[in-house]
Every structure is written in C-alpha cells, then in structure tokens.
Motif scaffolding. Structure first.
Motif, mmCIF file in Angstrom:
data_model
loop_
_atom_site.group_PDB
_atom_site.id
_atom_site.type_symbol
_atom_site.label_atom_id
_atom_site.label_comp_id
_atom_site.label_asym_id
_atom_site.label_seq_id
_atom_site.Cartn_x
_atom_site.Cartn_y
_atom_site.Cartn_z
ATOM 1 N N SER A 253 -10.541 4.011 -3.939
ATOM 2 C CA SER A 253 -11.175 4.284 -5.080
ATOM 3 C C SER A 253 -10.535 3.891 -6.232
ATOM 4 C CB SER A 253 -11.871 5.561 -4.981
ATOM 5 O OG SER A 253 -12.804 5.635 -3.809
ATOM 6 N N LEU A 254 -9.372 4.339 -6.456
ATOM 7 C CA LEU A 254 -8.569 4.169 -7.524
ATOM 8 C C LEU A 254 -8.178 2.746 -7.821
ATOM 9 C CD1 LEU A 254 -6.243 7.365 -7.319
ATOM 10 C CD2 LEU A 254 -8.057 6.966 -9.035
ATOM 11 N N CYS B 118 -15.022 8.242 -11.967
ATOM 12 C CA CYS B 118 -14.291 9.621 -11.693
ATOM 13 C C CYS B 118 -14.902 10.520 -10.932
ATOM 14 C CB CYS B 118 -13.746 10.271 -13.280
ATOM 15 S SG CYS B 118 -15.223 10.410 -14.281
ATOM 16 N N ASP C 262 -16.910 9.852 -8.396
ATOM 17 C CA ASP C 262 -16.837 9.426 -6.988
ATOM 18 C C ASP C 262 -15.341 9.655 -6.403
ATOM 19 O OD1 ASP C 262 -19.100 8.348 -7.048
ATOM 20 O OD2 ASP C 262 -18.499 6.348 -7.338
ATOM 21 N N VAL C 263 -14.381 9.746 -7.490
ATOM 22 C CA VAL C 263 -12.947 9.950 -7.064
ATOM 23 C C VAL C 263 -12.961 11.760 -6.828
ATOM 24 C CG1 VAL C 263 -10.618 9.957 -7.827
ATOM 25 C CG2 VAL C 263 -11.754 8.259 -8.041
ATOM 26 N N VAL D 277 -9.264 7.836 -1.293
ATOM 27 C CA VAL D 277 -9.110 8.207 -2.770
ATOM 28 C C VAL D 277 -8.106 6.902 -3.524
ATOM 29 C CG1 VAL D 277 -7.822 9.470 -4.186
ATOM 30 C CG2 VAL D 277 -9.182 10.633 -2.659
ATOM 31 N N GLU D 278 -7.084 6.437 -2.560
ATOM 32 C CA GLU D 278 -6.301 5.303 -2.994
ATOM 33 C C GLU D 278 -7.385 4.059 -3.422
ATOM 34 O OE1 GLU D 278 -2.551 2.983 -1.783
ATOM 35 O OE2 GLU D 278 -3.167 4.094 -0.144
ATOM 36 N N LEU E 183 -14.382 12.897 -3.405
ATOM 37 C CA LEU E 183 -13.420 12.622 -2.663
ATOM 38 C C LEU E 183 -12.190 13.776 -2.434
ATOM 39 C CD1 LEU E 183 -12.931 8.635 -2.750
ATOM 40 C CD2 LEU E 183 -13.924 9.845 -0.880
#
Length: 90
Positions: free
Chosen positions: A28-29, A35, A37-38, A25-26, A41
């Motif tokens: 990805s951000l 959003c 995709d996040v 997640v980290e 996760l």
C-alpha cells in the motif's frame, strides 16, 4: 510439553497471517495508497497482534501459573508474566 509447542501450528498460522498483513502495508505504501487505507491495515495488524499476545498469555497463565508444579515455579512464571505486561502496557 509447553503450550507454545503444543499450539505451534495454530500460533504460526496467526504469525503468517500478520506477516501477510505487514506485506499488504508495504504494498500500500509503495502504491501510494490513501492514508485511511494504510491506517485500516495497521489497525488490523494491531488487533491480530493483541489477539496472539492474549492467546500466549492465557496459555502461560494456565500452564505455568495455575498448573505449576510448585510454589517456586508458580512465582517464577508470575514474575515473568508481570515483566512482560509491564513492557507491553508502556
């Protein structure tokens, strides 16, 4: 021996997988991922946490409630579980 001690390796493996999911997640951000995709996760992490929680609750029920050595221990374990569930479902 407590169920969390007996199942320590299995429980820690689940925690480490969730840690990896949080790191994903980290990343990805940081990479400004979409959003959707996040969110996917995050949904995976929530499911993993629910599974881990369920496993520990089940162990608690079996070891400390069902197989308690006496009524006082059983009542204490049931009260602990009730307190945790109250917090969990908020």
């Amino acid at each position: 021996m407590s169920h969390t001690v007996r199942d320590k390796a299995k429980l820690l493996a689940r925690v480490r997988r969730m840690k990896g999911q949080m790191e994903a997640v980290e990343r990805s951000l940081e990479a400004e991922a979409a959003c959707g995709d996040v969110l996917q996760l995050l949904a995976s992490i929530r499911g993993a946490l629910a599974g881990l929680t369920g496993e520990v609750i089940e162990g608690h029920l079996h070891e400390h409630v069902v197989h308690a050595e006496g009524d006082a221990e059983r009542e204490k374990a049931a009260a602990e579980l009730a307190d945790v569930l109250r917090t969990y479902i908020r």
